[in-house]
Every structure is written in C-alpha cells, then in structure tokens.
Design a protein around this motif. Structure first.
Motif, mmCIF file in Angstrom:
data_model
loop_
_atom_site.group_PDB
_atom_site.id
_atom_site.type_symbol
_atom_site.label_atom_id
_atom_site.label_comp_id
_atom_site.label_asym_id
_atom_site.label_seq_id
_atom_site.Cartn_x
_atom_site.Cartn_y
_atom_site.Cartn_z
ATOM 1 N N HIS A 53 76.280 22.897 53.530
ATOM 2 C CA HIS A 53 75.655 23.675 54.587
ATOM 3 C C HIS A 53 75.831 25.165 54.310
ATOM 4 O O HIS A 53 76.813 25.583 53.689
ATOM 5 C CB HIS A 53 76.275 23.336 55.950
ATOM 6 C CG HIS A 53 76.083 21.908 56.358
ATOM 7 N ND1 HIS A 53 74.945 21.457 56.987
ATOM 8 C CD2 HIS A 53 76.895 20.828 56.207
ATOM 9 C CE1 HIS A 53 75.059 20.160 57.232
ATOM 10 N NE2 HIS A 53 76.237 19.759 56.762
ATOM 11 N N SER A 54 74.912 25.952 54.810
ATOM 12 C CA SER A 54 74.887 27.390 54.528
ATOM 13 C C SER A 54 75.919 28.159 55.340
ATOM 14 O O SER A 54 76.078 27.945 56.544
ATOM 15 C CB SER A 54 73.502 27.960 54.826
ATOM 16 O OG SER A 54 72.532 27.417 53.962
ATOM 17 N N PHE A 55 76.584 29.081 54.664
ATOM 18 C CA PHE A 55 77.487 30.036 55.311
ATOM 19 C C PHE A 55 77.629 31.205 54.343
ATOM 20 O O PHE A 55 78.095 31.022 53.223
ATOM 21 C CB PHE A 55 78.851 29.401 55.573
ATOM 22 C CG PHE A 55 79.722 30.198 56.513
ATOM 23 C CD1 PHE A 55 79.958 29.757 57.805
ATOM 24 C CD2 PHE A 55 80.310 31.393 56.115
ATOM 25 C CE1 PHE A 55 80.763 30.470 58.680
ATOM 26 C CE2 PHE A 55 81.111 32.123 56.971
ATOM 27 C CZ PHE A 55 81.340 31.659 58.262
ATOM 28 N N GLU A 56 77.220 32.390 54.769
ATOM 29 C CA GLU A 56 77.276 33.551 53.890
ATOM 30 C C GLU A 56 78.654 34.201 53.952
ATOM 31 O O GLU A 56 79.117 34.599 55.017
ATOM 32 C CB GLU A 56 76.212 34.567 54.296
ATOM 33 C CG GLU A 56 74.793 34.074 54.090
ATOM 34 C CD GLU A 56 73.775 35.019 54.706
ATOM 35 O OE1 GLU A 56 73.249 35.867 53.952
ATOM 36 O OE2 GLU A 56 73.536 34.920 55.919
ATOM 37 N N LEU A 57 79.284 34.311 52.803
ATOM 38 C CA LEU A 57 80.616 34.913 52.740
ATOM 39 C C LEU A 57 80.568 36.381 53.132
ATOM 40 O O LEU A 57 81.443 36.875 53.836
ATOM 41 C CB LEU A 57 81.182 34.758 51.326
ATOM 42 C CG LEU A 57 82.654 35.074 51.127
ATOM 43 C CD1 LEU A 57 83.514 34.122 51.946
ATOM 44 C CD2 LEU A 57 83.022 34.990 49.652
ATOM 45 N N ASP A 58 79.525 37.087 52.683
ATOM 46 C CA ASP A 58 79.372 38.504 53.030
ATOM 47 C C ASP A 58 77.887 38.824 53.166
ATOM 48 O O ASP A 58 77.231 39.184 52.185
ATOM 49 C CB ASP A 58 80.016 39.398 51.966
ATOM 50 C CG ASP A 58 79.955 40.875 52.348
ATOM 51 O OD1 ASP A 58 79.430 41.195 53.437
ATOM 52 O OD2 ASP A 58 80.451 41.711 51.566
ATOM 53 N N PRO A 59 77.345 38.693 54.382
ATOM 54 C CA PRO A 59 75.921 38.964 54.574
ATOM 55 C C PRO A 59 75.524 40.407 54.290
ATOM 56 O O PRO A 59 74.345 40.702 54.134
ATOM 57 C CB PRO A 59 75.708 38.633 56.068
ATOM 58 C CG PRO A 59 76.851 37.759 56.449
ATOM 59 C CD PRO A 59 78.005 38.225 55.612
ATOM 60 N N HIS A 177 62.958 30.098 56.346
ATOM 61 C CA HIS A 177 64.210 29.337 56.417
ATOM 62 C C HIS A 177 65.422 30.190 56.793
ATOM 63 O O HIS A 177 66.552 29.687 56.777
ATOM 64 C CB HIS A 177 64.478 28.577 55.105
ATOM 65 C CG HIS A 177 63.360 27.653 54.724
ATOM 66 N ND1 HIS A 177 63.157 26.444 55.352
ATOM 67 C CD2 HIS A 177 62.363 27.774 53.805
ATOM 68 C CE1 HIS A 177 62.097 25.848 54.826
ATOM 69 N NE2 HIS A 177 61.589 26.631 53.897
ATOM 70 N N ASP A 178 65.201 31.450 57.154
ATOM 71 C CA ASP A 178 66.318 32.252 57.647
ATOM 72 C C ASP A 178 66.940 31.618 58.896
ATOM 73 O O ASP A 178 68.165 31.615 59.060
ATOM 74 C CB ASP A 178 65.853 33.676 57.983
ATOM 75 C CG ASP A 178 65.885 34.601 56.778
ATOM 76 O OD1 ASP A 178 66.681 34.343 55.859
ATOM 77 O OD2 ASP A 178 65.118 35.576 56.753
ATOM 78 N N ALA A 179 66.090 31.100 59.769
ATOM 79 C CA ALA A 179 66.589 30.515 61.014
ATOM 80 C C ALA A 179 67.507 29.332 60.732
ATOM 81 O O ALA A 179 68.528 29.150 61.411
ATOM 82 C CB ALA A 179 65.419 30.083 61.898
ATOM 83 N N ALA A 180 67.157 28.525 59.728
ATOM 84 C CA ALA A 180 67.982 27.363 59.394
ATOM 85 C C ALA A 180 69.332 27.802 58.833
ATOM 86 O O ALA A 180 70.372 27.212 59.144
ATOM 87 C CB ALA A 180 67.252 26.476 58.395
ATOM 88 N N VAL A 181 69.318 28.840 57.991
ATOM 89 C CA VAL A 181 70.569 29.373 57.436
ATOM 90 C C VAL A 181 71.478 29.849 58.558
ATOM 91 O O VAL A 181 72.675 29.530 58.611
ATOM 92 C CB VAL A 181 70.277 30.524 56.452
ATOM 93 C CG1 VAL A 181 71.588 31.180 56.004
ATOM 94 C CG2 VAL A 181 69.495 30.022 55.238
ATOM 95 N N GLU A 182 70.913 30.606 59.470
ATOM 96 C CA GLU A 182 71.706 31.174 60.566
ATOM 97 C C GLU A 182 72.192 30.090 61.523
ATOM 98 O O GLU A 182 73.306 30.168 62.046
ATOM 99 C CB GLU A 182 70.877 32.217 61.296
ATOM 100 C CG GLU A 182 70.591 33.443 60.432
ATOM 101 C CD GLU A 182 69.442 34.291 60.942
ATOM 102 O OE1 GLU A 182 68.904 33.962 62.032
ATOM 103 O OE2 GLU A 182 69.074 35.267 60.261
#
Length: 245
Positions: A53-59, A177-182
C-alpha cells in the motif's frame, strides 16, 4: 517478502499481510527482507498473501530532482553528511547480516509518481500485479540495479505488469490516482501509523517498523495458529449444517 503471487490458488491463504511502504524507505526494504525470512523459517511459504500500500516517506521531496540520499537528508533533516553516511553504513551492515545487498548512495526524488503507477496497475490488473511491480522497484533501488526515478524504468516494469504504456505514462506524469495514494496513507494513519513500514496482519494486528526476524516469526506463528483454529471451526460448522440438511 512472499508476495500474493505465492499464495495457493486452491485455497485462501492463512495470513494476509498488508504493508504500507515507500520505494525509497530503507527500513521498508529491511522489513520486507526480514518478513520473507520469517515466512520461510516458519514453513509458511505459499500461505501468506502480501499486499503493498502507498505511503510517501517524504512528500516534500522534489519531483525529478537530481540530489542523492545523502544530500536529501542533509537538506531535509539538517543532519551532518558524516552522520548520514554512518547511518547508511549501519543499515548496510544489517542488510548484509540477512544476506541482502544494499547500496549506501542512491538517487532521491519524489515518489508520488511511482505510487500512482502502482495504483493504476492495481486498478487494471489487481493487487498481486501492483505489489510485484512495487517490490521489484524497491528491491532494485536498494541493490543499485534499478533507478525508480527514470521514467523508462518505471514504464517498462508497468508494461510488464500488464498496464498499457499510455496509461502508465499518464499515471506517472499526471494526477491520476492521486486520490487512491492519499486514501491509503490516511488508512494507515487511522490505525496509528506515523511512518513506514507499517504492517497489518489478517485485518487484526498491526506492527510498526522493521521488526526483528524472530519477532516476525512469533507473530506469524501465533496468527497462523489462530487462522487454522478459525478455519477448523468454520469447517465443522459447515459439516454440521450439511448433516442437518
């Protein structure tokens, strides 16, 4: 990490592991390796279904930047370069202890595009293909074999995963797909995640961080026993209903 592709096709896996991760997260790479070792040591190969699953370490990392991981931490965290190099050397030693390659100097940029492509693959081809795509990039990044910030690298892997090249390019470069990432990041945060890796076992138990292999083994053993017991109760109940019918 045993991916969902390794799960048996004739029965549901005993354990589902959802992992929130980022392609540039060194502890995610270590955690993935330790989990893989634990699965094999517990004799659970083929019985564990892993979903990334998506999780940005440093957006805030720059998009398409040319800095490396050393420069990034010096600039973003205010850490002295020598301290960063010492930290990288320590992680490399941990990786070598479990037989994994690890390169201490790597390119660094914003990872949102990679996450969007993973989401696009998931939407088109399913979670198994998306997870395999992501883990290939992550492993290649930390071994120095792949650069996930080169568009051609990401696009070629996305096409190999079954995504049309134009769809992959639009996901990589645009806002699709930004919404899915967030949404996935918010889901992890709602369970208490403050960083990655973050693990969820069978929708019941959470574990933050790259646990030691023995801790993963203990968790997998306990969860597998619970799953077998629950499956046995379900089968007995079904047999009882069939006999009464």
């Amino acid at each position: 990490m045993t991916t969902s592709q390794d799960a048996p096709t004739d029965a549901a896996p005993l354990i589902t592991v959802d992992v929130w991760t980022d392609v540039v997260c060194p502890w995610c790479y270590i955690g993935e390796s330790r989990l893989q070792d634990a699965i094999e040591a517990e004799g659970l190969t083929g019985q564990v279904h892993v979903r990334a699953h998506s999780f940005e370490l440093d957006p805030t990392s720059p998009v398409g930047g040319s800095q490396d991981n050393i420069e990034h931490l010096v600039r973003a965290k205010g850490m002295p370069a020598e301290q960063v190099r010492e930290m990288e050397a320590q992680i490399k030693a941990m990786a070598e202890e479990i037989g994994r390659e690890y390169t201490t100097e790597r390119p660094m940029a914003n990872t949102r595009g990679v996450h969007r492509v993973m989401q696009a693959i998931g939407a088109a081809q399913g979670a198994d293909a998306a997870t395999a795509f992501f883990l290939e990039l992550q492993r290649g990044y930390f071994t120095g074999a792949l650069n996930p910030f080169e568009a051609d690298v990401v696009l070629s892997r996305a096409v190999a995963a079954g995504l049309e090249e134009q769809v992959a390019r639009e996901a990589l470069e645009g806002g699709a797909h930004d919404a899915a990432v967030e949404a996935e990041a918010r889901e992890a945060a709602s369970m208490g995640a403050r960083g990655v890796p973050f693990f969820l076992f069978n929708d019941k138990y959470t574990a933050p961080g790259a646990l030691p292999t023995d801790a993963f083994r203990q968790a997998l053993r306990q969860i597998a026993e619970e799953a077998r017991a629950e499956r046995g109760e379900t089968e007995r109940a079904e047999r009882g209903e069939a006999e009464q019918a």
